[in-house]
Design a protein around this motif. Structure first.
Motif, mmCIF file in Angstrom:
data_model
loop_
_atom_site.group_PDB
_atom_site.id
_atom_site.type_symbol
_atom_site.label_atom_id
_atom_site.label_comp_id
_atom_site.label_asym_id
_atom_site.label_seq_id
_atom_site.Cartn_x
_atom_site.Cartn_y
_atom_site.Cartn_z
ATOM 1 N N PRO A 262 -3.879 6.164 8.371
ATOM 2 C CA PRO A 262 -2.791 6.845 7.660
ATOM 3 C C PRO A 262 -2.400 6.105 6.383
ATOM 4 N N VAL A 263 -2.181 6.877 5.324
ATOM 5 C CA VAL A 263 -1.829 6.285 4.034
ATOM 6 C C VAL A 263 -0.524 5.502 4.134
ATOM 7 N N ALA A 264 0.447 6.029 4.881
ATOM 8 C CA ALA A 264 1.737 5.344 5.005
ATOM 9 C C ALA A 264 1.576 3.962 5.620
ATOM 10 N N GLU A 265 0.699 3.823 6.610
ATOM 11 C CA GLU A 265 0.490 2.518 7.236
ATOM 12 C C GLU A 265 -0.171 1.542 6.264
ATOM 13 N N ILE A 266 -1.122 2.023 5.493
ATOM 14 C CA ILE A 266 -1.805 1.147 4.532
ATOM 15 C C ILE A 266 -0.826 0.659 3.466
#
Length: 332
Positions: free
Chosen positions: A98-102
């Protein structure tokens, strides 16, 4: 009582205007970024499956339908915007996460780097500007001015490469890059090791940021030293540190603080280049990797986050300026 209600109404109006500006900024940046990527030669499907994978036309169409790329550009943007409002920035095609986690993982590394560089460049830049103003026309002033002109025209990536060659390759005082020793798990890296890898990227950003604040402070302090009240203070016998503390500091620190907070946008741009040179795992190097790897979701996510970061820096600059100088509060 009426004055209190009016004051509250004025504050609510200013807060509303700030919120509307922020929303307008994010919408404008998201539309612009989406349009640019949509019209770029980047093929998200090919980037996702890899250049060496041969797919039939039918398989490509299925993938396009699965990712919603078979819809019109407006429908694609609205679907992406709805997902963002729900807190879903998508999935990175490069990292398969997920982009948010990265972004959450890499943000704090960049924040630490930019924060240290911001503080050091502000302190040293202001100090050098004060010294240059008090020694205007003398060797110290020419040294600070020459340094500032040289650094202001030096790209961050070039300075990073020079520091890398001198201190990491030739002298071997610092590691070549990364945020920790190669092959060591992140949870096993000690603070001393992180600090050892942190020095060169932070030094690169700090040295670049010193120039603007030093030259601005030099000119502002020169105006202060030629003002009537400073001339009168000198006639009373005030010199050196006393003159600076009593008159120079309070009349030059506000513009310096405002300029330093407005430096957030340039700081983030320099961070992208510095992190790329030193392979530092922050948002800057991740943005470069996303662009080179055609990772559209991650690229758009970082663009939005960086826009919000720059807006927050400008907002804090206005608030700090208003807190220090009451004359600007009515203009917020």
């Amino acid at each position: 009582m009426v004055h209190g209600r009016l004051g509250g109404t004025g504050l609510a109006r200013r807060v509303t205007i700030r919120v509307l500006r922020f929303v307008t900024l994010l919408v404008g940046v998201s539309v612009l970024a989406f349009v640019l990527i949509l019209n770029s030669p980047v093929d998200p499907i090919q980037a996702y499956v890899g250049a060496d994978v041969n797919l039939t036309d039918e398989q490509l169409e299925r993938l396009r339908a699965y990712w919603g790329l078979d819809r019109s550009p407006i429908e694609q943007y609205l679907a992406w915007a709805r997902a963002i409002l729900q807190g879903n920035l998508g999935t990175s095609t490069l990292y398969r996460a997920p982009v948010a986690e990265i972004i959450a993982e890499r943000f704090w590394a960049s924040f630490a780097l930019m924060g240290v560089a911001w503080v050091l460049s502000g302190l040293f830049g202001y100090a050098l500007g004060v010294v240059a103003a008090f020694r205007r026309g003398r060797p110290a002033d020419r040294l600070v001015t020459g340094y500032s002109y040289l650094l202001s025209s030096t790209p961050a990536f070039w300075l990073g490469i020079v520091l890398l060659m001198i201190f990491a390759v030739w002298l071997a005082w610092f590691p070549v890059g990364l945020a920790g020793p190669h092959g060591v798990p992140a949870d096993e890296v000690t603070f001393a090791q992180r600090l050892h890898h942190f020095v060169l990227p932070a030094a690169t950003l700090s040295l670049i940021g010193v120039a603007n604040i030093a030259m601005h402070t030099r000119e502002r302090m020169t105006d202060v030293l030629h003002s009537d009240y400073v001339i009168f203070a000198r006639a009373r016998g005030e010199r050196g540190p006393a003159l600076f503390w009593n008159h120079g500091l309070r009349n030059s620190i506000v513009p310096a603080i405002t300029l330093q907070f407005a430096y957030f946008a340039e700081l983030f741009g320099g961070s992208v280049l510095a992190e790329t040179v030193f392979s530092y795992p922050g948002l800057g190097s991740t943005l470069t990797a996303a662009a080179l790897g055609s990772d559209v979701p991650l690229l758009l996510g970082i663009v939005l986050i960086s826009s919000a970061f720059v807006f927050a820096g400008n907002l804090v600059a206005d608030l700090v300026n208003a807190g220090i100088d009451p004359r600007v509060r009515s203009r917020l």
